[in-house]
Scaffold this motif. Sequence first.
Motif, mmCIF file in Angstrom:
data_model
loop_
_atom_site.group_PDB
_atom_site.id
_atom_site.type_symbol
_atom_site.label_atom_id
_atom_site.label_comp_id
_atom_site.label_asym_id
_atom_site.label_seq_id
_atom_site.Cartn_x
_atom_site.Cartn_y
_atom_site.Cartn_z
ATOM 1 N N GLY A 154 0.810 -1.204 0.000
ATOM 2 C CA GLY A 154 0.000 0.000 0.000
ATOM 3 C C GLY A 154 0.842 1.252 0.000
ATOM 4 N N THR A 155 0.244 2.366 0.424
ATOM 5 C CA THR A 155 0.935 3.649 0.409
ATOM 6 C C THR A 155 1.850 3.796 1.614
ATOM 7 N N GLY A 156 2.678 4.831 1.569
ATOM 8 C CA GLY A 156 3.577 5.097 2.676
ATOM 9 C C GLY A 156 4.900 4.386 2.537
ATOM 10 N N ARG A 157 5.872 4.917 3.243
ATOM 11 C CA ARG A 157 7.226 4.390 3.205
ATOM 12 C C ARG A 157 7.570 3.724 4.538
ATOM 13 N N VAL A 158 8.742 3.113 4.614
ATOM 14 C CA VAL A 158 9.354 2.741 5.886
ATOM 15 C C VAL A 158 10.398 3.806 6.182
ATOM 16 N N VAL A 159 10.280 4.455 7.333
ATOM 17 C CA VAL A 159 11.221 5.515 7.694
ATOM 18 C C VAL A 159 11.771 5.270 9.095
ATOM 19 N N VAL A 160 12.972 5.779 9.306
ATOM 20 C CA VAL A 160 13.622 5.720 10.616
ATOM 21 C C VAL A 160 13.683 7.131 11.180
ATOM 22 N N HIS A 161 13.236 7.287 12.422
ATOM 23 C CA HIS A 161 13.346 8.576 13.119
ATOM 24 C C HIS A 161 14.303 8.419 14.300
ATOM 25 N N PRO A 162 15.538 8.914 14.186
ATOM 26 C CA PRO A 162 16.415 8.926 15.361
ATOM 27 C C PRO A 162 15.861 9.879 16.416
ATOM 28 N N ILE A 163 16.105 9.588 17.669
ATOM 29 C CA ILE A 163 15.739 10.508 18.753
ATOM 30 C C ILE A 163 16.931 10.622 19.700
ATOM 31 N N GLY A 164 17.393 11.842 19.888
ATOM 32 C CA GLY A 164 18.494 12.088 20.820
ATOM 33 C C GLY A 164 17.949 12.393 22.207
ATOM 34 N N LEU A 165 18.337 11.607 23.195
ATOM 35 C CA LEU A 165 17.914 11.811 24.582
ATOM 36 C C LEU A 165 19.040 12.442 25.372
ATOM 37 N N ARG A 166 18.722 13.506 26.079
ATOM 38 C CA ARG A 166 19.719 14.210 26.884
ATOM 39 C C ARG A 166 19.128 14.471 28.268
ATOM 40 N N TYR A 167 19.741 13.867 29.306
ATOM 41 C CA TYR A 167 19.269 14.013 30.676
ATOM 42 C C TYR A 167 20.061 15.101 31.399
ATOM 43 N N GLN A 168 19.373 15.777 32.310
ATOM 44 C CA GLN A 168 20.016 16.810 33.124
ATOM 45 C C GLN A 168 19.652 16.600 34.582
ATOM 46 N N PHE A 169 20.668 16.670 35.447
ATOM 47 C CA PHE A 169 20.428 16.570 36.885
ATOM 48 C C PHE A 169 20.267 17.974 37.431
ATOM 49 N N GLU A 170 19.177 18.221 38.175
ATOM 50 C CA GLU A 170 18.841 19.574 38.597
ATOM 51 C C GLU A 170 18.899 19.763 40.107
ATOM 52 N N GLY A 171 19.527 18.814 40.801
ATOM 53 C CA GLY A 171 19.621 18.918 42.253
ATOM 54 C C GLY A 171 21.014 19.286 42.712
ATOM 55 N N ASP A 172 21.274 19.062 43.994
ATOM 56 C CA ASP A 172 22.581 19.309 44.608
ATOM 57 C C ASP A 172 23.440 18.069 44.368
ATOM 58 N N ILE A 173 24.362 18.149 43.404
ATOM 59 C CA ILE A 173 25.121 16.967 42.995
ATOM 60 C C ILE A 173 26.026 16.458 44.111
ATOM 61 N N GLU A 174 26.620 17.342 44.876
ATOM 62 C CA GLU A 174 27.532 16.895 45.942
ATOM 63 C C GLU A 174 26.765 16.157 47.026
ATOM 64 N N ALA A 175 25.643 16.714 47.477
ATOM 65 C CA ALA A 175 24.863 16.056 48.515
ATOM 66 C C ALA A 175 24.353 14.704 48.035
#
Length: 376
Positions: A154-175
């Motif tokens: 039928g119609t439509g293609r097969v496509v790949v969508h990369p997704i870049g995940l980037r995490y951020q820590f927003e607390g007191d890293i030393e504690a």
Amino acid sequence: MKFPWFLQQLAPWQLRRSYGIDRVEVSGIEKLKQSFKNGDSVLVTPNHCRPADPLVISEVCRQAGRPPFIMASWHVFLQSRHQSFIARRAGAFSVYREGLDRQALQAGVDILATTNRPLVVFPEGVISRTNDRLLSLMEGTSFIARSAAKKKKGTGRVVVHPIGLRYQFEGDIEASLNATLDSIEQRLSWRPRPNTDLTTRIYRVGEALLWLKEIEYFGEPQTGEIFDRLEKLINRIIDPLEEEWRAGRTEKNTVARVKQLRIAILKDMVAGEVDDSERDRRWGQLADLYLAQQLSHYAPHYVSSNPTKERLLETVERFEEDLTDHSRIHRPMSVVANVGDAIEVSAKRERGASEDPVMVQLENQLHALDRKSTRL
């Protein structure tokens, strides 16, 4: 369809509860929506840096209006009955990443070719615990996409969508990290030193953990630059297994070496053709391979070259996970998911090409999306 949709609504709550992630930002969601509108079969391929990734991608797909199917490593379904129940009803299905589960691979191809729901595959194959570093991608990703392109009607293609995940820590890293390092130092029979510079303390603990493994496999601590010693330890573990199972080394990077050895070791085990004694021996070899793979994920100078909160966090999490098989939750965190452009997949690969163009585009986009995510 109702159950996956219902579980998707719980994803933000589950991310806060289980992973300390309070906020998910999605950029480029219109690209996914357009592919769905076009009637395309969509393969979603994120980087895989944390255990929370599948839930984050489920939230991305919820915002795009479609619940996903997720190809997950088989061990996810062995951790608890509750997790197995939820994972299956959320659209996850298991695969032996060692290449033995042809049925799961075929299921992935069929899902991509015949359903209107996206298929999620993590092309790195393992959790890296390094948000700033992309591991080698597994060629099985393009195999699934091309096989689906051959079957799609039928119609439509097969496509790949990369997704870049980037995490951020927003607390007191030393504690946050000092509490974990206190626990690790106590396990080493050390007196905790919370007033020591955090980077110095991390390297001190890391070297102690490396010494323990060197004593286990070499009989004594080794000398030299730390990452040369890591490479030496990895080879000490893998070389004898390659001699037994592969007649010597045939692959370049550690993940590929481990994968080929697992294929060889598991084949008769999965078929039930080994006795209890041999099975126990092979489980020991598989445990050694897991250690070698984990050691390979410690990137050279990852902390010293740029000691961000996230790199410090990832390193200490890996210490705790390698030592106890568990890593505590550090909160609060946020994540940016950056959706890449659609990569169209043809049913046939161009003859004579030294590299798979789909994998080249996928890797290039993941690197670019990772850099872009740092600026959002």
